[in-house]
Each structure stands twice: as C-alpha cells, then as structure tokens.
Scaffold this active site. Sequence first.
Site, PDB file in Angstrom:
ATOM      1  N   TRP A   1      43.412  58.271  63.613  1.00 56.53           N
ATOM      2  CA  TRP A   1      42.340  57.273  63.765  1.00 56.53           C
ATOM      3  C   TRP A   1      42.157  56.457  62.499  1.00 56.53           C
ATOM      4  O   TRP A   1      41.723  55.314  62.550  1.00 56.53           O
ATOM      5  CB  TRP A   1      41.069  57.865  64.368  1.00 56.53           C
ATOM      6  CG  TRP A   1      40.112  58.669  63.527  1.00 56.53           C
ATOM      7  CD1 TRP A   1      40.398  59.470  62.472  1.00 56.53           C
ATOM      8  CD2 TRP A   1      38.677  58.746  63.728  1.00 56.53           C
ATOM      9  NE1 TRP A   1      39.256  60.066  62.014  1.00 56.53           N
ATOM     10  CE2 TRP A   1      38.182  59.641  62.752  1.00 56.53           C
ATOM     11  CE3 TRP A   1      37.779  58.171  64.618  1.00 56.53           C
ATOM     12  CZ2 TRP A   1      36.813  59.954  62.669  1.00 56.53           C
ATOM     13  CZ3 TRP A   1      36.424  58.497  64.524  1.00 56.53           C
ATOM     14  CH2 TRP A   1      35.958  59.364  63.564  1.00 56.53           C
TER      15      TRP A   1
ATOM     16  N   ASP B   1      35.112  66.662  60.879  1.00 60.18           N
ATOM     17  CA  ASP B   1      35.598  68.032  60.670  1.00 60.18           C
ATOM     18  C   ASP B   1      34.531  69.101  60.447  1.00 60.18           C
ATOM     19  O   ASP B   1      34.693  70.228  60.877  1.00 60.18           O
ATOM     20  CB  ASP B   1      36.538  68.079  59.456  1.00 60.18           C
ATOM     21  CG  ASP B   1      37.662  67.080  59.563  1.00 60.18           C
ATOM     22  OD1 ASP B   1      37.603  66.171  60.402  1.00 60.18           O
ATOM     23  OD2 ASP B   1      38.615  67.211  58.788  1.00 60.18           O
TER      24      ASP B   1
ATOM     25  N   GLU C   1      35.248  57.309  50.190  1.00 56.80           N
ATOM     26  CA  GLU C   1      35.389  57.933  51.508  1.00 56.80           C
ATOM     27  C   GLU C   1      34.014  58.021  52.196  1.00 56.80           C
ATOM     28  O   GLU C   1      33.878  57.691  53.366  1.00 56.80           O
ATOM     29  CB  GLU C   1      35.996  59.329  51.318  1.00 56.80           C
ATOM     30  CG  GLU C   1      36.405  60.016  52.606  1.00 56.80           C
ATOM     31  CD  GLU C   1      36.977  61.408  52.341  1.00 56.80           C
ATOM     32  OE1 GLU C   1      37.018  61.847  51.178  1.00 56.80           O
ATOM     33  OE2 GLU C   1      37.381  62.054  53.325  1.00 56.80           O
TER      34      GLU C   1
HETATM   35  C1  GLC Z   1      38.995  63.958  56.941  1.00 56.84           C
HETATM   36  C2  GLC Z   1      38.088  63.335  58.012  1.00 56.84           C
HETATM   37  C3  GLC Z   1      38.927  62.807  59.165  1.00 56.84           C
HETATM   38  C4  GLC Z   1      39.995  61.855  58.618  1.00 56.84           C
HETATM   39  C5  GLC Z   1      40.827  62.553  57.529  1.00 56.84           C
HETATM   40  C6  GLC Z   1      41.790  61.600  56.836  1.00 56.84           C
HETATM   41  O1  GLC Z   1      39.609  65.091  57.415  1.00 56.84           O
HETATM   42  O2  GLC Z   1      37.154  64.259  58.464  1.00 56.84           O
HETATM   43  O3  GLC Z   1      38.116  62.148  60.084  1.00 56.84           O
HETATM   44  O4  GLC Z   1      40.802  61.399  59.619  1.00 56.84           O
HETATM   45  O5  GLC Z   1      39.980  63.063  56.548  1.00 56.84           O
HETATM   46  O6  GLC Z   1      41.089  60.548  56.266  1.00 56.84           O
END
Ligand code: GLC
Length: 443
Positions: A41, A173, A415
């Site tokens: 995503w 997550d 982030e």
């Molecule tokens: C973290 C986030 C996830 C994302 C990943 C890479 O694991 O929770 O949504 O895709 O990082 O950025």
Amino acid sequence: MLMNNEAAAELIDKAAKVLRHNDRRGWTVPAGDLYPHQWFWDSCFVAIGLRHIDIERAQTELKSLLGGQWHNGMFPNIIFSNDRQYWRDRQLWRSWINPYAPDDTSTSGITQPPMLAEAVVQIGEKLKLPERRSWYRQMLGPLVRYHEWLYLDRDPHKEGLILLLHPYESGFDSSPPWLSELRKHSVPWWLGLVERAHLDWTISFARHDTKYVDVAQRSGNIEAAAAWVAIHRLRRKAYNSEALISRSLFAVEDLTFNCILIQANKCLVKIAKTLNHQLSPDLLANMKRTEAALEQLWDEDSGHYYCRSFASHKLIQEPTIATLLPLYSGTITKERAERLVGLLKRRRMFSPNWPVPSVPVNSPDFNPYKYWQGPTWVNTNWLIIQGLSNYGFHTEAAKLRDQTIKLAAKSGFSEYFNPLNAAPLGAANFSWTAALVIDLLKD
Ligand code: GLC
C-alpha cells in the site's frame, strides 16, 4: 491562505527529493534503513503523489507490484529486495513454500489494504482517454484476480467482510484491537514466562526496527515477539488460508481494510466500464455484500464502528481512527457521516492540535509517541479528506488538508507525528508522507 505559491512549490520540491532519494530504479522504499523493501500500500500512495510530477514513473511504481503478485491473485504486503544483505528477511517468510508464490521473487505470505485500484484510477484520471484505456487494460486483469482472491480466500462464509490473519495485513500493525487479539491468541507459554520474569528486554536484541527508531515509538517487545510468533504460525501452514482459518481463533474482520475494499471495488467497476468489460456476476454480488455488511461493524450504543473477531463474531470495542474510515468507503448514509464528522471535530477525541490521531485522545490506549496507538499519520488523513469531500464536507476537508500540509512544512516528511505538539516520529523522509503531501498541495 495556507501558504503562497512559492512556499508550496518549495515544499513540493523537498517532497520530490525524498521520493528520488527512496527510488530504487522503478520502485520506492518506504524509508531506506527501516523499510528497505517494497511495500504494497506504500507504493500505491507513492504513485498517487508521483502522478503529479512524473506520471510514467508513477505507472512504473504500480507495474512493479505486478511482479510480486501470487499465481492465486494475492498481492503480498512486501516484495523483498534481492540484495544479499537481506537474506534474513526472505528466510523469515520463505514465500517459496507456497505453490502460488511467484517463481523468481521473494515476498511475504500475507496481503495489505487493497489501495491498488484507487491508485490506478487516480493515475488514469490524469491521462487522455486512449492512454487511460491502455493503462487500465494493463492493470485490469491483475486487479480482478486480486479482488476475486480476497473473496474466495478470505470470505469463506460469504459474509461480505474480508478477514485478516496477521496485524500486518491491516497496515495498522499495532493498533489497539490488533494488539488485544495478538495478546489473546499469539502469546505462547514461553513468551508469557519471559514477560512475567521481566525479561522482555532480551527480545530487543533480535529486533531490527529498534536499531533505527526508539522503542518508545514502536511496538513493545512482547507485542513484537507475538507478531513474530504469528508469522511462524502462518508459515507452518504455508500461508494456506483454509488450513489457518479452520484451526485458528486469530482472524479479524478489519474495519479499515473493508472500507478501503469498498472504495477499491468502485474503482474496479469504473476501470471495467471504461474498457467495456463485464465483471463476473459473482464478483459483483460479493461487492454488494461488502457494502451491506459494513453496517454489522457499527455499534449504536457507543456510536463507533469497530473491527470484529471472525470466530466469536464479537465487535472488538476499542475505538481507533478506523471508526472514521467508513467516510472513505462512501457507502454509509449522510446522517451516519454527520455523526462521524461530529467525532472528528471533538477536541478530546480526534481534534487535538495536530489531527487526526490514530487513537482518540481520550482513550486509555492513547499514547502520542507509539506507532498506531496515537500519532497522526498522513495516509489516514488523506483517506479521511477524500471521505469528507465525498460527503460534501468541503470546509472540514479543506481544514484537514491545510493542517496536514502545515504539519509537514513544520516537521518534515516523517513517518508519523505527535498529535499534541507535531514532533516528528518514526522514520525520517518517509515516502508516503512526501507523496501524499504533494497530492494535497496539487489538489
Ligand atoms: C509499517 C506500517 C505499514 C507500512 C510499513 C512500511 O509496518 O504499519 O502500514 O506499510 O510500515 O511503511
């Protein structure tokens, strides 16, 4: 006015620089050290921003996802870089144990929110009709196979709601409902022992993420170990959903995922229409079922939407930002949308100084530093802005858009951010933050 044209152009330049820095020749890492592979995503959000500065490169970003698609249609959440130094990551997942995994690419064995159809349409709408058709023609087949896989594999009782088998599939997550399910179903006896003996610090030696980001901003050690245990359980069954679902209590009908799917289904219908292509009656019936089933995740007493446990069919009553995402699905009534906007505007819930927090400020789970347990993320703001516009809340959409741009102008392309004081958290120079800020500025 938020910022003059010159300041906006300067911010776009800075964001474009982040994307160039994270470019790995045809695909983009979310952030170099912490996330050195391609995430599903993330690449969709990256493409949505990139389309404004280099539409061909945006198309390449999405086309590069096709190389990771499994033969059964699944898009994995991670396509691993084949650099030698990352053999440990590839070994953890061992995608090759499943017969449907791609032959010459290592991936994870689970998926992530289905943002691809939206990203394809966002690019398509910037193209002239003949080019749009040719673009859609390249993406239609893989998209149909993906959406069909979701229903076939992850909606075994034809309830309309897709179930997820690991917190990482939700993209959120360590969001509270996922953490509580992890704690219930994924803490084996030895991990319980480690916790009771206060030895959880020992786990930190095995962690990669906390080498780059302070543990106070990431999942706790016990939760990180429980997520690792959950990966091993999936791997023991070679990522076979049927085998996993029949034995496991750990399956969640995730609210955000299903809201994104509803919008993705609409995008897929749009793509098919542009090409005069008939989607199968079965897929169309499944799409309808998902729209209707969203109502089952609503709880009238608390006035929130929640995730639901697949096995017990009980709502997991822990409020998070996901309660606002039915706005993005575009499928709820205007009255319900008004109630959600009411929550969004409450200072003690979703409107601290730098909204929108991933967990409402008045929740006992709220932590302004920790990952999906309080901080503000630009991708969820973007989804909510789309949702507000869908329902005609243009003032609210413009306000949130301005606040999001201001946050990045003040604190950079992190982030995530502390929703109380805008402090940057997690990885610096994060790709989807940069890409979506470009999209909001060009809007
Ligand atoms: C973290 C986030 C996830 C994302 C990943 C890479 O694991 O929770 O949504 O895709 O990082 O950025």
